[in-house]
Write a protein that holds these residues in place. Structure first.
Motif, PDB file in Angstrom:
ATOM      1  N   UNK A  86       0.822  -1.210   0.000  1.00  0.00           N
ATOM      2  CA  UNK A  86       0.000   0.000   0.000  1.00  0.00           C
ATOM      3  C   UNK A  86       0.857   1.261   0.000  1.00  0.00           C
ATOM      4  N   UNK A  87       1.891   1.264   0.829  1.00  0.00           N
ATOM      5  CA  UNK A  87       2.781   2.427   0.886  1.00  0.00           C
ATOM      6  C   UNK A  87       3.532   2.591  -0.439  1.00  0.00           C
ATOM      7  N   UNK A  88       3.964   1.483  -1.015  1.00  0.00           N
ATOM      8  CA  UNK A  88       4.685   1.553  -2.293  1.00  0.00           C
ATOM      9  C   UNK A  88       3.774   2.055  -3.406  1.00  0.00           C
ATOM     10  N   UNK A  89       2.545   1.603  -3.397  1.00  0.00           N
ATOM     11  CA  UNK A  89       1.591   2.062  -4.413  1.00  0.00           C
ATOM     12  C   UNK A  89       1.348   3.560  -4.246  1.00  0.00           C
ATOM     13  N   UNK A  90       1.199   4.022  -3.007  1.00  0.00           N
ATOM     14  CA  UNK A  90       1.015   5.459  -2.764  1.00  0.00           C
ATOM     15  C   UNK A  90       2.223   6.238  -3.250  1.00  0.00           C
ATOM     16  N   UNK A  91       3.436   5.705  -2.997  1.00  0.00           N
ATOM     17  CA  UNK A  91       4.641   6.384  -3.462  1.00  0.00           C
ATOM     18  C   UNK A  91       4.647   6.442  -4.979  1.00  0.00           C
ATOM     19  N   UNK A  92       4.350   5.324  -5.619  1.00  0.00           N
ATOM     20  CA  UNK A  92       4.371   5.262  -7.079  1.00  0.00           C
ATOM     21  C   UNK A  92       3.336   6.205  -7.677  1.00  0.00           C
ATOM     22  N   UNK A  93       2.175   6.291  -7.047  1.00  0.00           N
ATOM     23  CA  UNK A  93       1.061   7.046  -7.628  1.00  0.00           C
ATOM     24  C   UNK A  93       1.008   8.501  -7.170  1.00  0.00           C
ATOM     25  N   UNK A  94       1.931   8.920  -6.304  1.00  0.00           N
ATOM     26  CA  UNK A  94       1.852  10.286  -5.780  1.00  0.00           C
ATOM     27  C   UNK A  94       1.893  11.296  -6.926  1.00  0.00           C
ATOM     28  N   UNK A  95       0.904  12.140  -6.966  1.00  0.00           N
ATOM     29  CA  UNK A  95       0.844  13.180  -7.979  1.00  0.00           C
ATOM     30  C   UNK A  95       0.561  12.662  -9.380  1.00  0.00           C
ATOM     31  N   UNK A 121      -1.802   1.415 -13.934  1.00  0.00           N
ATOM     32  CA  UNK A 121      -2.251   0.467 -14.970  1.00  0.00           C
ATOM     33  C   UNK A 121      -1.184   0.374 -16.064  1.00  0.00           C
ATOM     34  N   UNK A 122      -0.634   1.520 -16.475  1.00  0.00           N
ATOM     35  CA  UNK A 122       0.413   1.529 -17.499  1.00  0.00           C
ATOM     36  C   UNK A 122       1.670   0.818 -16.997  1.00  0.00           C
ATOM     37  N   UNK A 123       2.017   1.028 -15.717  1.00  0.00           N
ATOM     38  CA  UNK A 123       3.196   0.360 -15.142  1.00  0.00           C
ATOM     39  C   UNK A 123       2.998  -1.151 -15.146  1.00  0.00           C
ATOM     40  N   UNK A 124       1.809  -1.602 -14.792  1.00  0.00           N
ATOM     41  CA  UNK A 124       1.529  -3.048 -14.812  1.00  0.00           C
ATOM     42  C   UNK A 124       1.707  -3.606 -16.227  1.00  0.00           C
ATOM     43  N   UNK A 175      12.304  -0.929  -8.616  1.00  0.00           N
ATOM     44  CA  UNK A 175      12.011  -1.988  -7.651  1.00  0.00           C
ATOM     45  C   UNK A 175      10.751  -1.689  -6.846  1.00  0.00           C
ATOM     46  N   UNK A 176      10.543  -0.421  -6.489  1.00  0.00           N
ATOM     47  CA  UNK A 176       9.318  -0.060  -5.769  1.00  0.00           C
ATOM     48  C   UNK A 176       8.088  -0.252  -6.649  1.00  0.00           C
ATOM     49  N   UNK A 177       8.203   0.124  -7.911  1.00  0.00           N
ATOM     50  CA  UNK A 177       7.085  -0.073  -8.842  1.00  0.00           C
ATOM     51  C   UNK A 177       6.809  -1.562  -9.017  1.00  0.00           C
ATOM     52  N   UNK A 178       7.859  -2.350  -9.165  1.00  0.00           N
ATOM     53  CA  UNK A 178       7.690  -3.800  -9.321  1.00  0.00           C
ATOM     54  C   UNK A 178       7.017  -4.404  -8.096  1.00  0.00           C
ATOM     55  N   UNK A 179       7.435  -3.980  -6.918  1.00  0.00           N
ATOM     56  CA  UNK A 179       6.808  -4.478  -5.698  1.00  0.00           C
ATOM     57  C   UNK A 179       5.368  -4.031  -5.567  1.00  0.00           C
ATOM     58  N   UNK A 180       5.108  -2.798  -5.937  1.00  0.00           N
ATOM     59  CA  UNK A 180       3.758  -2.242  -5.821  1.00  0.00           C
ATOM     60  C   UNK A 180       2.765  -2.961  -6.719  1.00  0.00           C
ATOM     61  N   UNK A 181       3.223  -3.423  -7.864  1.00  0.00           N
ATOM     62  CA  UNK A 181       2.298  -4.112  -8.775  1.00  0.00           C
ATOM     63  C   UNK A 181       2.391  -5.629  -8.627  1.00  0.00           C
ATOM     64  N   UNK A 182       3.115  -6.091  -7.599  1.00  0.00           N
ATOM     65  CA  UNK A 182       3.257  -7.522  -7.312  1.00  0.00           C
ATOM     66  C   UNK A 182       3.905  -8.278  -8.470  1.00  0.00           C
ATOM     67  N   UNK A 183       4.986  -7.713  -9.004  1.00  0.00           N
ATOM     68  CA  UNK A 183       5.750  -8.390 -10.049  1.00  0.00           C
ATOM     69  C   UNK A 183       6.206  -9.735  -9.492  1.00  0.00           C
ATOM     70  N   UNK A 184       6.111 -10.823 -10.263  1.00  0.00           N
ATOM     71  CA  UNK A 184       6.409 -12.159  -9.725  1.00  0.00           C
ATOM     72  C   UNK A 184       7.884 -12.347  -9.345  1.00  0.00           C
ATOM     73  N   UNK A 185       8.103 -12.987  -8.200  1.00  0.00           N
ATOM     74  CA  UNK A 185       9.452 -13.291  -7.726  1.00  0.00           C
ATOM     75  C   UNK A 185      10.215 -14.106  -8.757  1.00  0.00           C
ATOM     76  N   UNK A 186       9.537 -15.065  -9.403  1.00  0.00           N
ATOM     77  CA  UNK A 186      10.211 -15.965 -10.345  1.00  0.00           C
ATOM     78  C   UNK A 186      10.784 -15.204 -11.541  1.00  0.00           C
ATOM     79  N   UNK A 187      10.243 -14.034 -11.822  1.00  0.00           N
ATOM     80  CA  UNK A 187      10.783 -13.201 -12.900  1.00  0.00           C
ATOM     81  C   UNK A 187      11.795 -12.196 -12.365  1.00  0.00           C
TER      82      UNK A 187
END
Length: 194
Positions: free
Chosen positions: A75-84, A91-94, A119-131
């Motif tokens: 949640x905090x990472x998503x807020x950071x990514x989406x600030x402003x 959606x575009x980042x995903x 890395x914060x964007x990847x974590x915020x969108x739940x990028x898979x660990x295996x990738x």
């Protein structure tokens, strides 16, 4: 630990310096790697292959920790990514990570100040660990080799470990500055078109 033997101090300092700098960017990790490579080239106290291995390992552990913090504190990472930003940005980042996530991770590690936002964007969108893990491994090895080459260059030019280390640090800072300047100009050009 023998504090007078450079290798018994140098290897832990290299690993911990890169690890800490990869989590909290207060340590100039590229300069640490360049300096260690310069010392390896000018003395018998450090081994260049071990410098590369420890630098890549420290960077990888740091990147995985950074990603995990973003992923667990999503949640905090998503807020950071989406600030402003508009909601469409996430959606575009995903979409972008779905198409070229490994490339973003590799390029993010190689560009100054690019690693943490990626890395914060990847974590915020739940990028898979295996990738993430293989991409991070490749990125960290390329990064360690690139900065070690600056140390090898300076170590090859000067026999003095001190001069070679200082030159390696200056080269790292110079390369980082040039990359940042090019990136800034590119952003300005894109901003002027939009």
């Amino acid at each position: 630990m023998n504090w007078t033997d450079l290798s018994s101090v140098g290897y832990p300092t290299l690993f911990l310096g890169v690890l800490v700098g990869s989590i909290v960017p207060i340590v100039p990790t590229g300069a640490v790697v360049g300096a260690a490579a310069a010392i390896a080239m000018t003395t018998g106290h450090l081994s260049l292959p071990l410098v590369l291995l420890l630098a890549a390992a420290g960077a990888m552990v740091g990147d995985v920790v950074t990603f995990a913090v973003a992923r667990l504190g999503s949640d905090a990472a998503v807020r950071w990514l989406a600030r402003g930003q508009k909601p469409e940005r996430l959606v575009a980042a995903r979409r972008r990570f779905a198409r070229q996530g490994w490339q973003l991770v590799v390029v993010g590690r190689l560009l100054p100040a690019g690693r943490i936002p990626v890395l914060l964007a990847a974590g915020a969108i739940a990028y898979p660990w295996r990738r993430l893990l293989p991409a991070t491994a490749v990125a960290c090895v390329l990064w360690a080799v690139a900065y070690a080459l600056l140390g090898v260059l300076s170590g090859g030019l000067f026999d003095s470990p001190l001069v070679a280390t200082l030159l390696a640090a200056v080269l790292v800072l110079l390369v980082t500055g040039v990359i940042n300047l090019v990136a800034k100009r590119r952003r300005e050009r894109v901003g002027n078109r939009g």
